[in-house]
Design a protein around this motif. Structure first.
Motif, short mmCIF file in Angstrom:
data_model
loop_
_atom_site.label_atom_id
_atom_site.label_comp_id
_atom_site.label_asym_id
_atom_site.label_seq_id
_atom_site.Cartn_x
_atom_site.Cartn_y
_atom_site.Cartn_z
N LEU A 58 0.84 -1.30 0.01
CA LEU A 58 0.14 0.92 -0.29
C LEU A 58 0.57 1.25 0.24
CD1 LEU A 58 -2.72 -1.43 2.50
CD2 LEU A 58 -2.68 -1.25 0.62
N PRO A 59 0.32 2.25 -0.73
CA PRO A 59 1.64 3.66 -1.33
C PRO A 59 1.19 4.57 0.30
CG PRO A 59 -0.56 3.73 -2.43
CD PRO A 59 -0.03 2.27 -2.26
N LYS A 60 1.66 4.97 0.97
CA LYS A 60 1.71 5.98 2.31
C LYS A 60 2.59 7.02 1.67
CE LYS A 60 1.97 4.98 7.44
NZ LYS A 60 2.76 4.55 8.59
N ALA A 61 1.94 8.02 2.42
CA ALA A 61 2.64 9.30 2.22
C ALA A 61 3.46 9.21 3.90
CB ALA A 61 1.61 10.70 2.67
N MET A 62 4.94 9.92 3.88
CA MET A 62 5.79 10.02 4.30
C MET A 62 5.92 11.17 5.05
SD MET A 62 6.26 6.84 4.81
CE MET A 62 7.21 6.35 6.21
N PRO A 63 6.66 11.73 5.84
CA PRO A 63 6.72 12.66 6.92
C PRO A 63 7.92 14.00 5.97
CG PRO A 63 7.37 10.98 8.61
CD PRO A 63 6.65 10.34 7.40
N ILE A 64 7.92 15.09 5.61
CA ILE A 64 8.00 15.90 5.41
C ILE A 64 8.99 16.53 6.28
CG2 ILE A 64 8.96 17.45 3.05
CD1 ILE A 64 7.07 16.42 1.86
N ASP A 65 10.31 17.22 6.01
CA ASP A 65 10.83 18.41 7.01
C ASP A 65 10.51 20.07 7.13
OD1 ASP A 65 13.03 20.03 7.97
OD2 ASP A 65 12.58 18.31 8.67
N LEU A 66 10.00 20.34 8.02
CA LEU A 66 8.90 21.69 7.43
C LEU A 66 9.87 22.46 7.42
CD1 LEU A 66 7.23 21.75 11.03
CD2 LEU A 66 6.11 21.40 9.01
N SER A 67 11.10 22.39 6.78
CA SER A 67 12.01 23.49 6.19
C SER A 67 12.15 22.86 4.47
CB SER A 67 13.27 23.27 6.49
OG SER A 67 14.39 21.68 5.93
N ASN A 68 11.58 22.18 3.60
CA ASN A 68 11.32 21.91 3.02
C ASN A 68 9.68 22.09 2.39
OD1 ASN A 68 14.01 20.94 2.66
ND2 ASN A 68 13.56 18.74 3.25
N LEU A 69 9.28 22.69 3.16
CA LEU A 69 8.02 23.05 2.63
C LEU A 69 7.43 24.97 3.38
CD1 LEU A 69 5.99 21.01 4.76
CD2 LEU A 69 6.03 20.63 2.37
N ALA A 70 6.84 25.74 1.99
CA ALA A 70 6.57 26.94 1.92
C ALA A 70 4.97 27.28 1.54
CB ALA A 70 7.30 27.65 0.95
N ILE A 71 4.04 27.96 2.27
CA ILE A 71 2.46 28.07 2.48
C ILE A 71 1.77 28.52 0.84
CG2 ILE A 71 2.23 30.26 2.99
CD1 ILE A 71 0.30 28.77 5.03
N VAL A 72 1.53 28.18 0.55
CA VAL A 72 1.28 28.62 -1.04
C VAL A 72 0.12 29.44 -0.37
CG1 VAL A 72 -0.32 28.66 -3.28
CG2 VAL A 72 1.32 26.64 -2.05
N ASP A 73 0.45 30.92 -0.99
CA ASP A 73 -0.60 32.37 -1.14
C ASP A 73 -1.09 32.50 -2.01
OD1 ASP A 73 0.39 33.22 -3.14
OD2 ASP A 73 1.82 34.93 -2.73
#
Length: 101
Positions: A58-73
């Motif tokens: 089964l495919p599962k979403a794994m955690p991503i570091d918060l520093s690699n994410l940015a909010i979309v305006d």
């Protein structure tokens, strides 16, 4: 410290194999500094069959570091998050547009 990214936020991935893709945050682990984004950073997990579920690969979403994410305006671009006081409440806002998140 206040959370810049929260569950339900639309974010864009800045680095890694899913760079440039967008999705919604499903959960955040502030202690580890990671977040799970729906449909991104997928990995195959082998699960045993049980009475409740079929099991298999089964495919599962794994955690991503918060520093690699940015909010979309509002413009659909990556933005940093700031804080300000409005009517006695602390609110988050997108640094690019100034809009309250």
């Amino acid at each position: 410290m206040a959370a810049k990214l929260r569950k339900g936020d639309n974010v864009i991935v800045l680095a890694g194999k899913d760079k440039g893709k967008t999705g919604e945050i499903a959960s955040v682990d502030p202690k580890a500094g990671k977040a799970v984004v729906e449909g991104l950073n997928m990995a195959i997990r082998h699960t045993r069959q049980s009475q409740a579920s079929q099991g298999g690969r089964l495919p599962k979403a794994m955690p991503i570091d918060l520093s690699n994410l940015a909010i979309v305006d509002a413009n659909g671009k990556a933005s940093r998050v700031g804080f300000r006081m409005e009517d006695g409440k602390k609110v988050r806002f997108a640094k690019t547009t100034g809009d309250v998140i």
